[in-house]
Scaffold this motif. Sequence first.
Motif, PDB file in Angstrom:
ATOM      1  N   CYS A 209       0.942  -1.400   0.084  1.00 45.43           N
ATOM      2  CA  CYS A 209       0.021   0.002  -0.101  1.00 45.43           C
ATOM      3  C   CYS A 209       0.854   1.305  -0.002  1.00 45.43           C
ATOM      4  N   GLU A 210       1.798   1.247   0.800  1.00 45.42           N
ATOM      5  CA  GLU A 210       2.801   2.451   0.979  1.00 45.42           C
ATOM      6  C   GLU A 210       3.652   2.657  -0.401  1.00 45.42           C
ATOM      7  N   ALA A 211       3.972   1.351  -0.996  1.00 48.52           N
ATOM      8  CA  ALA A 211       4.464   1.592  -2.499  1.00 48.52           C
ATOM      9  C   ALA A 211       3.832   2.144  -3.558  1.00 48.52           C
ATOM     10  N   VAL A 212       2.504   1.740  -3.587  1.00 45.41           N
ATOM     11  CA  VAL A 212       1.668   2.444  -4.408  1.00 45.41           C
ATOM     12  C   VAL A 212       1.424   3.719  -4.237  1.00 45.41           C
ATOM     13  N   VAL A 213       1.243   4.332  -3.253  1.00 49.35           N
ATOM     14  CA  VAL A 213       1.132   5.553  -2.949  1.00 49.35           C
ATOM     15  C   VAL A 213       2.512   6.363  -3.363  1.00 49.35           C
ATOM     16  N   ASP A 214       3.489   5.965  -3.059  1.00 48.44           N
ATOM     17  CA  ASP A 214       4.968   6.304  -3.169  1.00 48.44           C
ATOM     18  C   ASP A 214       4.867   6.515  -4.709  1.00 48.44           C
ATOM     19  N   ALA A 215       4.522   5.517  -5.644  1.00 49.46           N
ATOM     20  CA  ALA A 215       4.666   5.538  -6.809  1.00 49.46           C
ATOM     21  C   ALA A 215       3.591   6.503  -7.591  1.00 49.46           C
ATOM     22  N   PHE A 216       2.626   6.759  -7.134  1.00 46.90           N
ATOM     23  CA  PHE A 216       1.764   7.661  -7.349  1.00 46.90           C
ATOM     24  C   PHE A 216       2.104   8.996  -7.144  1.00 46.90           C
ATOM     25  N   VAL A 217       2.723   9.310  -6.183  1.00 52.75           N
ATOM     26  CA  VAL A 217       3.157  10.808  -6.015  1.00 52.75           C
ATOM     27  C   VAL A 217       4.482  10.848  -6.753  1.00 52.75           C
ATOM     28  N   GLY A 218       5.390   9.843  -6.978  1.00 48.66           N
ATOM     29  CA  GLY A 218       6.495   9.996  -7.743  1.00 48.66           C
ATOM     30  C   GLY A 218       6.069  10.258  -9.208  1.00 48.66           C
ATOM     31  N   GLN A 219       4.992   9.866  -9.788  1.00 53.05           N
ATOM     32  CA  GLN A 219       4.381  10.219 -11.024  1.00 53.05           C
ATOM     33  C   GLN A 219       3.548  11.412 -11.242  1.00 53.05           C
ATOM     34  N   GLY A 220       3.503  12.204 -10.093  1.00 48.71           N
ATOM     35  CA  GLY A 220       2.934  13.429 -10.417  1.00 48.71           C
ATOM     36  C   GLY A 220       1.546  13.530  -9.584  1.00 48.71           C
ATOM     37  N   GLY A 221       0.963  12.659  -8.847  1.00 50.54           N
ATOM     38  CA  GLY A 221      -0.231  12.513  -8.299  1.00 50.54           C
ATOM     39  C   GLY A 221      -0.037  13.162  -7.105  1.00 50.54           C
ATOM     40  N   VAL A 222      -1.194  13.918  -6.428  1.00 55.07           N
ATOM     41  CA  VAL A 222      -1.287  14.559  -5.267  1.00 55.07           C
ATOM     42  C   VAL A 222      -1.594  13.696  -3.952  1.00 55.07           C
ATOM     43  N   TYR A 223      -1.291  13.671  -3.115  1.00 56.61           N
ATOM     44  CA  TYR A 223      -1.603  12.761  -1.789  1.00 56.61           C
ATOM     45  C   TYR A 223      -1.662  13.778  -0.721  1.00 56.61           C
ATOM     46  N   ARG A 224      -2.774  13.686   0.013  1.00 52.73           N
ATOM     47  CA  ARG A 224      -3.057  14.581   1.283  1.00 52.73           C
ATOM     48  C   ARG A 224      -3.650  13.604   2.391  1.00 52.73           C
ATOM     49  N   GLN A 225      -3.122  13.752   3.422  1.00 50.73           N
ATOM     50  CA  GLN A 225      -3.339  13.012   4.527  1.00 50.73           C
ATOM     51  C   GLN A 225      -4.461  13.716   5.313  1.00 50.73           C
ATOM     52  N   LEU A 226      -5.458  13.661   5.019  1.00 47.12           N
ATOM     53  CA  LEU A 226      -6.870  14.223   5.500  1.00 47.12           C
ATOM     54  C   LEU A 226      -7.972  13.275   5.490  1.00 47.12           C
ATOM     55  N   ALA A 227      -8.877  13.572   6.299  1.00 50.48           N
ATOM     56  CA  ALA A 227     -10.325  13.115   6.322  1.00 50.48           C
ATOM     57  C   ALA A 227     -11.221  13.703   5.690  1.00 50.48           C
ATOM     58  N   VAL A 228     -12.108  13.101   5.369  1.00 51.34           N
ATOM     59  CA  VAL A 228     -13.357  13.455   4.470  1.00 51.34           C
ATOM     60  C   VAL A 228     -14.498  13.875   5.377  1.00 51.34           C
ATOM     61  N   SER A 229     -15.368  14.992   5.496  1.00 52.05           N
ATOM     62  CA  SER A 229     -16.461  15.143   6.288  1.00 52.05           C
ATOM     63  C   SER A 229     -17.671  14.370   5.556  1.00 52.05           C
ATOM     64  N   ALA A 230     -18.445  13.693   6.286  1.00 56.73           N
ATOM     65  CA  ALA A 230     -19.632  13.275   5.695  1.00 56.73           C
ATOM     66  C   ALA A 230     -20.908  14.162   5.516  1.00 56.73           C
ATOM     67  N   ASP A 231     -20.726  15.321   6.342  1.00 61.65           N
ATOM     68  CA  ASP A 231     -21.915  16.277   5.980  1.00 61.65           C
ATOM     69  C   ASP A 231     -22.019  16.820   4.494  1.00 61.65           C
ATOM     70  N   GLY A 232     -23.072  16.563   4.157  1.00 56.45           N
ATOM     71  CA  GLY A 232     -23.631  16.934   2.778  1.00 56.45           C
ATOM     72  C   GLY A 232     -23.109  16.081   1.976  1.00 56.45           C
ATOM     73  N   LEU A 233     -22.750  14.896   2.077  1.00 56.48           N
ATOM     74  CA  LEU A 233     -22.253  13.869   0.917  1.00 56.48           C
ATOM     75  C   LEU A 233     -23.415  13.544   0.100  1.00 56.48           C
ATOM     76  N   GLU A 234     -24.660  13.152   0.899  1.00 53.19           N
ATOM     77  CA  GLU A 234     -25.819  12.789   0.259  1.00 53.19           C
ATOM     78  C   GLU A 234     -27.001  13.670   0.057  1.00 53.19           C
ATOM     79  N   GLY A 235     -26.581  15.042   0.159  1.00 58.29           N
ATOM     80  CA  GLY A 235     -27.585  16.178   0.037  1.00 58.29           C
ATOM     81  C   GLY A 235     -27.656  16.502  -1.126  1.00 58.29           C
ATOM     82  N   GLY A 236     -27.302  15.851  -2.166  1.00 56.00           N
ATOM     83  CA  GLY A 236     -27.533  16.353  -3.659  1.00 56.00           C
ATOM     84  C   GLY A 236     -26.226  16.138  -4.463  1.00 56.00           C
TER      85      GLY A 236
END
Length: 436
Positions: A209-236
Amino acid sequence: MSKDATTQNSAEQTTTELVRVFMAHGVYPTRILLASFPLRPSPRILYSRDEKPFGMKSKPHIAVVGAGAFGGWTALHLLERGARVTLLDAWGPGNSRASSGGETRIMRGTYGPGQPYTELAARALKLWVKYERRWKRRFLHRTGVLWMASSRDDSFERGSLALLREARIKFQELSTPVMRRRWPQINFSDVHWGIHEPECGYLDARASCEAVVDAFVGQGGVYRQLAVSADGLEGGPLRCLTLSDGSRLKADCYVFACGPWMGKLFPETLGGVIRSTKQDVFFFGTPAGDARFTDAHLPVWGDHGGRFFYGIPGGDRRGFKVADDTRGNEFDPTLGERVASRATLRLVREYLAFRFPAMRDAPLIETRVCQYEQTADSHFIVDRHPRMENVWLLGGGSGHGFKHGPALGEMMAELILTDGEPEAIWRMARFSKRKT
């Protein structure tokens, strides 16, 4: 020609030119992608929060929530196919709360009759090898996998054989005498026959799992270690994500691959569909200097008897891994205390003493508590949100998903970028049919 007709004709020409430009750069436009380029672009779309132009040469921006086996591989495949991808995870790839956490997972093709997973595992095997070579890392340990048919009902094992042949996964049907000669450290007294998959074995879970994310970032992907709020996800219609640092993330498409948190983020859609269950895993110490229970002399094994036990031989200095696959009680992946059950330990010890007699008095040296994100039918969920066209739901690993990560990620990238339709067995509609 009227002014409206002229405008419509101009709009059609603009759309045609957009399609040509996309395809010339290897990007195949979908409804989501074309919707990102309206005929009268608004300043909100032309310029993002960081004021970077969002013009014709831009790539579709896809946000993937969850950096485990499903989300990480999906993000990587999307990136490799030309998308702009932001990957989010609350605690990081392979963390101890995640279903993709821990050190090892089984790689196998035996799955019983009438299912899509043997074929998916065959594709995953090829992709594990491909990325191992590319990254010069080893994740797949080909110890072999032994399936012991110890129940009078061997329809699971018998039903697996044809699909293994079709998928071209190598296997051998073994008689009990043959198994006794090959693995004398196992008690086969109640085993009728077995299946051995010599090219399968176990995978390094957290490390991959760590290697996949390392490769992802190495190829230009953006990784952010943050949680997503559930508020409003199913509101439309989903226009942006609210993150735990107070910021917002806007994308063209959103993929949620959050394992046991799927039901918490989408309680209306998935709250009664995915159930997080507590699963205890035990590691026992092998006798000093005795290599019989290491991965050099013993395969990964599964035992279909009254209960389904499975294990991975000691090979990473963590001990001899044994677990009962029976689904446990409901478990909160965020707040749950990860303490193994004494009752489950007693069952595992009884089994260990019977099946591996030399391990009868082996000391317990480590325990782990993980969880399955279980669906009612144990099939994955691969589908759009029923009310949001730009939201994809990927989950329900049900205790057998990790090995399929590379193949599922490849499939998800194809579905998203070509506006495809998933197979019926994985779609959400199957749950509504059960209720009627």
